[in-house]
Scaffold this active site. Sequence first.
Site, PDB file in Angstrom:
ATOM      1  N   TYR A 114     -25.223  13.528 -19.567  1.00 56.05           N
ATOM      2  CA  TYR A 114     -24.798  14.728 -17.517  1.00 56.05           C
ATOM      3  C   TYR A 114     -24.377  16.017 -18.650  1.00 56.05           C
ATOM      4  O   TYR A 114     -23.821  17.585 -17.975  1.00 56.05           O
ATOM      5  CB  TYR A 114     -23.664  14.424 -16.866  1.00 56.05           C
ATOM      6  CG  TYR A 114     -24.155  12.863 -16.640  1.00 56.05           C
ATOM      7  CD1 TYR A 114     -24.919  13.416 -15.114  1.00 56.05           C
ATOM      8  CD2 TYR A 114     -23.895  11.880 -17.069  1.00 56.05           C
ATOM      9  CE1 TYR A 114     -25.135  12.030 -14.682  1.00 56.05           C
ATOM     10  CE2 TYR A 114     -24.465  11.256 -16.599  1.00 56.05           C
ATOM     11  CZ  TYR A 114     -24.888  10.514 -15.435  1.00 56.05           C
ATOM     12  OH  TYR A 114     -25.393   9.446 -14.905  1.00 56.05           O
ATOM     13  N   GLU A 167     -15.354   3.360 -15.730  1.00 50.36           N
ATOM     14  CA  GLU A 167     -16.039   4.398 -16.979  1.00 50.36           C
ATOM     15  C   GLU A 167     -15.382   5.816 -15.507  1.00 50.36           C
ATOM     16  O   GLU A 167     -15.230   6.600 -15.616  1.00 50.36           O
ATOM     17  CB  GLU A 167     -17.471   4.632 -16.904  1.00 50.36           C
ATOM     18  CG  GLU A 167     -17.792   5.338 -17.310  1.00 50.36           C
ATOM     19  CD  GLU A 167     -19.134   5.982 -17.641  1.00 50.36           C
ATOM     20  OE1 GLU A 167     -19.885   5.362 -18.332  1.00 50.36           O
ATOM     21  OE2 GLU A 167     -20.205   6.329 -16.262  1.00 50.36           O
ATOM     22  N   LYS A 208     -25.236 -12.996 -21.869  1.00 48.26           N
ATOM     23  CA  LYS A 208     -26.575 -12.806 -22.809  1.00 48.26           C
ATOM     24  C   LYS A 208     -25.969 -11.669 -23.548  1.00 48.26           C
ATOM     25  O   LYS A 208     -27.517 -11.239 -24.763  1.00 48.26           O
ATOM     26  CB  LYS A 208     -28.096 -12.462 -21.699  1.00 48.26           C
ATOM     27  CG  LYS A 208     -28.632 -14.204 -21.251  1.00 48.26           C
ATOM     28  CD  LYS A 208     -29.658 -13.706 -20.662  1.00 48.26           C
ATOM     29  CE  LYS A 208     -29.500 -15.175 -19.836  1.00 48.26           C
ATOM     30  NZ  LYS A 208     -31.168 -14.836 -18.875  1.00 48.26           N
ATOM     31  N   TYR A 209     -24.947 -11.199 -23.633  1.00 50.16           N
ATOM     32  CA  TYR A 209     -24.989  -9.880 -24.566  1.00 50.16           C
ATOM     33  C   TYR A 209     -24.513  -9.895 -25.999  1.00 50.16           C
ATOM     34  O   TYR A 209     -24.160  -9.077 -26.619  1.00 50.16           O
ATOM     35  CB  TYR A 209     -23.614  -8.539 -23.721  1.00 50.16           C
ATOM     36  CG  TYR A 209     -24.184  -7.634 -22.849  1.00 50.16           C
ATOM     37  CD1 TYR A 209     -25.109  -8.561 -21.514  1.00 50.16           C
ATOM     38  CD2 TYR A 209     -24.596  -6.406 -22.652  1.00 50.16           C
ATOM     39  CE1 TYR A 209     -25.451  -7.606 -20.790  1.00 50.16           C
ATOM     40  CE2 TYR A 209     -24.246  -5.385 -21.912  1.00 50.16           C
ATOM     41  CZ  TYR A 209     -25.560  -5.929 -20.979  1.00 50.16           C
ATOM     42  OH  TYR A 209     -25.749  -5.100 -19.518  1.00 50.16           O
ATOM     43  N   ASP A 220     -23.829  -3.004 -26.705  1.00 44.94           N
ATOM     44  CA  ASP A 220     -25.527  -2.582 -26.255  1.00 44.94           C
ATOM     45  C   ASP A 220     -25.932  -1.551 -27.129  1.00 44.94           C
ATOM     46  O   ASP A 220     -26.310  -0.901 -26.783  1.00 44.94           O
ATOM     47  CB  ASP A 220     -26.010  -2.725 -25.148  1.00 44.94           C
ATOM     48  CG  ASP A 220     -25.229  -1.347 -24.441  1.00 44.94           C
ATOM     49  OD1 ASP A 220     -24.036  -1.418 -24.747  1.00 44.94           O
ATOM     50  OD2 ASP A 220     -25.650  -1.291 -23.207  1.00 44.94           O
ATOM     51  N   PRO A 261     -23.681  11.728 -23.461  1.00 45.60           N
ATOM     52  CA  PRO A 261     -25.264  12.006 -23.419  1.00 45.60           C
ATOM     53  C   PRO A 261     -26.270  12.433 -21.664  1.00 45.60           C
ATOM     54  O   PRO A 261     -26.754  12.970 -21.556  1.00 45.60           O
ATOM     55  CB  PRO A 261     -26.095  11.855 -24.074  1.00 45.60           C
ATOM     56  CG  PRO A 261     -25.801  10.627 -24.185  1.00 45.60           C
ATOM     57  CD  PRO A 261     -24.164  10.277 -22.932  1.00 45.60           C
ATOM     58  N   ALA A 271     -18.660  -8.952 -25.769  1.00 44.84           N
ATOM     59  CA  ALA A 271     -20.135  -9.145 -25.344  1.00 44.84           C
ATOM     60  C   ALA A 271     -20.349 -10.720 -24.331  1.00 44.84           C
ATOM     61  O   ALA A 271     -19.929 -11.933 -24.938  1.00 44.84           O
ATOM     62  CB  ALA A 271     -20.812  -9.888 -26.855  1.00 44.84           C
ATOM     63  N   VAL A 272     -20.288 -10.823 -23.712  1.00 47.52           N
ATOM     64  CA  VAL A 272     -19.973 -11.870 -22.779  1.00 47.52           C
ATOM     65  C   VAL A 272     -21.512 -12.161 -22.300  1.00 47.52           C
ATOM     66  O   VAL A 272     -22.532 -11.091 -21.496  1.00 47.52           O
ATOM     67  CB  VAL A 272     -19.044 -11.872 -21.850  1.00 47.52           C
ATOM     68  CG1 VAL A 272     -19.396 -12.427 -20.151  1.00 47.52           C
ATOM     69  CG2 VAL A 272     -17.828 -10.974 -21.785  1.00 47.52           C
TER      70      VAL A 272
HETATM   71  N1  UDP Z   1     -20.851  -6.370 -20.796  1.00 47.54           N
HETATM   72  C1  UDP Z   1     -21.083  -7.770 -21.179  1.00 47.54           C
HETATM   73  N2  UDP Z   1     -21.558  -8.820 -20.532  1.00 47.54           N
HETATM   74  C2  UDP Z   1     -22.584  -8.516 -19.204  1.00 47.54           C
HETATM   75  C3  UDP Z   1     -22.084  -7.166 -18.521  1.00 47.54           C
HETATM   76  C4  UDP Z   1     -21.985  -5.844 -19.595  1.00 47.54           C
HETATM   77  O1  UDP Z   1     -20.860  -8.517 -22.892  1.00 47.54           O
HETATM   78  O2  UDP Z   1     -23.116  -8.954 -18.258  1.00 47.54           O
HETATM   79  C5  UDP Z   1     -20.317  -5.590 -22.028  1.00 47.54           C
HETATM   80  C6  UDP Z   1     -21.152  -5.254 -22.558  1.00 47.54           C
HETATM   81  O3  UDP Z   1     -19.760  -5.154 -24.027  1.00 47.54           O
HETATM   82  C7  UDP Z   1     -21.752  -3.951 -22.823  1.00 47.54           C
HETATM   83  C8  UDP Z   1     -20.659  -3.333 -21.379  1.00 47.54           C
HETATM   84  O4  UDP Z   1     -19.685  -5.027 -21.084  1.00 47.54           O
HETATM   85  O5  UDP Z   1     -21.901  -2.941 -23.836  1.00 47.54           O
HETATM   86  C9  UDP Z   1     -20.887  -2.197 -20.284  1.00 47.54           C
HETATM   87  O6  UDP Z   1     -21.926  -2.956 -19.656  1.00 47.54           O
HETATM   88  P1  UDP Z   1     -23.318  -1.980 -20.059  1.00 47.54           P
HETATM   89  O7  UDP Z   1     -23.491  -1.639 -21.373  1.00 47.54           O
HETATM   90  O8  UDP Z   1     -24.557  -2.846 -19.450  1.00 47.54           O
HETATM   91  O9  UDP Z   1     -23.531  -0.923 -19.314  1.00 47.54           O
HETATM   92  P2  UDP Z   1     -24.482   0.644 -19.430  1.00 47.54           P
HETATM   93  O10 UDP Z   1     -24.105   1.006 -21.038  1.00 47.54           O
HETATM   94  O11 UDP Z   1     -25.788  -0.089 -18.978  1.00 47.54           O
HETATM   95  O12 UDP Z   1     -24.049   1.116 -18.194  1.00 47.54           O
HETATM   96 MN    MN Z   2     -23.787  -0.001 -22.375  1.00 49.09          MN
END
Ligand code: UDP
Ligand code: MN
Length: 354
Positions: free
Chosen positions: A236, A303, A125-126, A213, A234, A122-123
């Site tokens: 693809y 990923e 605003k996360y 998130d 989910p 959680a970096v």
């Molecule tokens: N994350 C974070 N701060 C950020 C961007 C990403 O902490 O500014 C971490 C967070 O745990 C997040 C993960 O990296 O769940 C993956 O990023 P994100 O969820 O935005 O990717 P998505 O699921 O939308 O592809």
């Molecule tokens: Mn995510």
Amino acid sequence: MSFKMHLLTSRTVAVILPVLLLLGMLYSYIWRHYRDGIFGQEVRPADGSSSRVDFTIVNHWFHLVASDYLEYQQPSIVQGRTDVVTVTPWLAPIVWEGTYNPELLDSIYRPQNISIAATVFAVGKYTKFLRDFLETAEQHFFVGFKVHVYVFTDRPKEVHQVKMASGRQLTVVPVPGSNRWQEISARRMELIQTLIEEKLQNHMDYIFCLDVDSKFHGRWGTESLGALVAVIHPGYYRDDRSKFPYERRPESTAYVAPRKGDFYYCGGAFGGLLQEVHRLANTCRTNFEADAKKGIEAAWQEESHLNRYMLINKPTKVLSPEYLWQDFKPRNPEVRIIRFSGVIKNYADIRPNV
Ligand code: UDP
Ligand code: MN
């Protein structure tokens, strides 16, 4: 015995003895490698030193002991789910609702006293996602088991205090912030690798690495345990693999050719035994850095590297998209329960860059 025959026998012995000796050496050489391959994983961290990951923990995984007293529904091999595939071509189970008995599984794993680490980042605003993530994890993630959640954040003060059941705990790990979300996302592998080496090895059995998130809505438990565990994305799973968003530039170490690929896996949830996840994290990080040196960043950062890794190192258990849905996506009929799902978010609001 004639002199001739005696000569023949001593000659035969002279030939057979060295051959036997050679066979013996070959046998011990093969056995050593076979044993190491099964029980131990030689891991060489980036600094070149060598550390042997503890391997005694795999006992509970090889040997499933059920209680003599538990009564449960008779299993069948001719009746069951017909709307989904429940096993991969390399014979790893694909976990869907209705394919397993949660009480039976829990009764097998509970006496083993297994422990599960979970990492979440959680970096920036996360941190605002942490509260829901942690509270719903208490309700659904390995309830009744030893769980240690590691929260990696640059804002430790914003970590919500959650009441946790006994045997469960939370540790905050401070990390630097960043002004590029791609970097935050990519750095996770390195931090997971370090955590396993410095804190978890010899203390925990399994680890799951999860996106923050997201929220739990249903059980995520012992049915998900395996040596190397991946979750099918989910977005693809009904598509032809040519449409999977793999890294398609051959210069990248994450490259997957158009006619290759099994499933497209999530970067937002994966796990398994410590030694397997350590190997995955180490490989993905090394490959990510090799790409960076050439000025390449894979299409979907770690990923993409995870998908390349899982193509070669097949997961031993595959979790269906029940285990990481997306809230904005209508539920497909084969998904009978959503266990964990990514919340809807406004990227412009929460990410440090676009
Ligand atoms: N994350 C974070 N701060 C950020 C961007 C990403 O902490 O500014 C971490 C967070 O745990 C997040 C993960 O990296 O769940 C993956 O990023 P994100 O969820 O935005 O990717 P998505 O699921 O939308 O592809
Ligand atoms: Mn995510």
